[in-house]
Design an enzyme around this catalytic site. Structure first.
Site: not given
Length: 423
Positions: A261, A276, A348, A351, A390
């Site tokens: 990403r 991130r 998070e 999802s 994470r």
RNA sequence: GGAGGGAUGGCCGAGCGGACGAAGGCAGCGGUCUUGAAAACCGUUGUGGUGCAAGCCACCGGGGGUUCGAAUCCCUCUCCCUCCGCCA
């Protein structure tokens, strides 16, 4: 992609949904206008084509060359007119499609209405955050001290937001991937898939990443290939342009892939540690189900993701997204968030979404309910199970000890050669 | 990377400018026959768009072109096969 028929019949409802989503700029009115225009021109084109076909057939049957020539002359002009109209139609259709591809999915009626992430709803919390009798450290300090995480050298190799895992850190990551896949395959009923992580544009259009979110993706211009931002992309597109035969559904897949990403929009946010990053690893679950079943399938998918957190004995909560925080493609979405005591925040790690037939329309994924029945669009769902860096953060921070060592979660020890403490 | 050959309905396969949404076979579905099944025979079987409807239109790998008319001719892209080269 929404159903144009539904949009035609319920324009007010669709517009209202766009307001709730906070995407009032979505080209709904434009799509509807183009649709009307398209059908108008289409009718003219089809009438002309029918006429042309009739004349051409007559020319073929006519024996007399003079009469034949007369017929050819008479229809030549009509042909030019038709060509012009066809060109117009193509242009309208391509504009129409482009508008349709930029309209987000409609929220499920059960989704709480809200402006942004502050109005998301915590629907569940599991486990008690641990009490520490020493100063808790953030994961980057724990990892560097144990020499299992090397951010500085990652940056040297590839730039900011890249990192290197080493020794037990690398092993822990490998253990997590294998263990998660094994749980989903052996206990939750998923079939393992190992897909390409470089894909074509059409594949990204199918899942809704293109055309709208190109700036978040890495792209090789020379071969026109894109690095996937999630396994959702290749796995969902596995059945693109297919009609699945009766009895195929439900299909449950689980896949591990690296994810890429660019996150241009997020520059400057969450710069410390590995929360991130531009390249990370993730185990992803994808479901293809009958429309009537997608509601219950979503809850089971969510539970499959939660199950991983529970087995790792990491405190977590489940948050339901409000309309304003829903992704472009999701009709309803829950996040699973792990507690990270070092950073003092919820992370998070999954999802979980029901896309209903939104992706299926884009990717043209259908199934036949029974022999002889017409095909229907499937419903697609997916959820992370889970995102690696994470989870790694949560393990390092939750399982840290006063002396700087980290206890290996019980369930992972068989995957780490019996190692119980990283020191 | 170089040279050549291909892509037709669920599958196999014919068609190479008009009668082709497409022969024939297989498979599937329905039926006749049979106590039942098989065999045989008869019939049937794609997807989508548009229209109130009758209907009309599109689709022979994708896109564009030539032509009164394209599965058929031309261009282009994708994919597959054969041979050579390269390569973990």
């Amino acid at each position: 992609m929404l159903d144009i028929k539904f949009m035609r019949e319920n324009p007010k409802l669709v517009e209202a949904a766009m307001v709730q989503l906070g995407t009032a700029d979505a080209p709904v009115a434009e799509a509807l206008a183009l649709d009307a225009q398209r059908r108008q021109v289409l009718q003219k084109v089809e009438a002309l084509r029918a006429q042309r076909r009739a004349v051409s057939k007559k020319i073929g049957r006519t024996k007399d060359p003079v009469e034949q020539q007369a017929l050819i002359e008479s229809t030549r002009l009509a042909g030019d007119h038709l060509t012009a109209l066809e060109m117009e139609l193509r242009q309208i259709e391509s504009q129409f499609r482009d508008a349709m591809l930029r309209i987000p999915n409609l929220p499920d009626p059960g989704v709480p209405v809200g402006k942004d992430e502050h109005e998301n709803v915590v629907v569940k919390q599991w486990g008690e955050p641990r009490e520490f009798d020493f100063t808790v450290l953030p994961h980057w300090e724990i990892g560097e001290a144990l020499d299992i995480l090397d951010i500085r050298r990652g940056v040297k190799l590839a730039g900011s937001r890249f990192y290197v895992l080493k020794g037990a850190g690398s092993h822990l990551q490998r253990a997590l991937i294998n263990w998660m896949i094994d749980i989903h395959v052996q206990e939750h009923g998923y079939t393992e898939v190992w897909p390409p992580v470089l894909v074509r544009s059409e594949t990204l259009v199918g899942t809704g990443n293109l055309p709208k979110f190109a700036e978040n993706l890495y792209h090789d211009a020379e071969e026109d290939l894109w690095l996937v931002p999630t396994a959702e992309v290749p796995v969902t597109n596995l059945y693109r342009d297919e009609i699945l035969p009766p009895g195929s559904l439900p299909i449950y897949h689980v896949a591990y892939t690296p994810c890429f990403r660019r996150e241009k929009a997020a520059a400057g946010k969450d710069t410390r540690g590995i929360k991130r990053v531009h390249q990370f690893d993730k185990v992803e679950m994808v479901k293809f189900v009958e429309p009537e079943k997608s509601g219950e399938e979503l809850m089971r998918l969510l539970d499959d993701a939660e199950d991983i957190a529970r087995r790792l004995e990491l405190p977590y909560r489940v948050v339901q997204m409000c309309t304003g925080d829903l992704s472009f493609t999701a009709a309803i979405k829950y996040d699973v968030e792990l507690w990270a005591p070092g950073a003092g925040e919820w992370l998070e790690v999954s999802s979980v979404s029901n896309f209903k037939d939104f992706q299926a329309r884009r990717a043209n994924i259908r199934y036949r309910p029974a022999v002889g029945q017409p095909p229907r669009f499937v419903h697609t769902l997916n959820g992370s199970g889970l995102a690696l860096p994470r989870v790694m953060i949560a393990i390092l921070e939750n399982y840290q000890q006063r002396d700087g060592s980290v206890v290996v979660p019980q369930v992972l020890r068989p995957y780490m050669g019996g190692l119980d403490v990283i020191r």
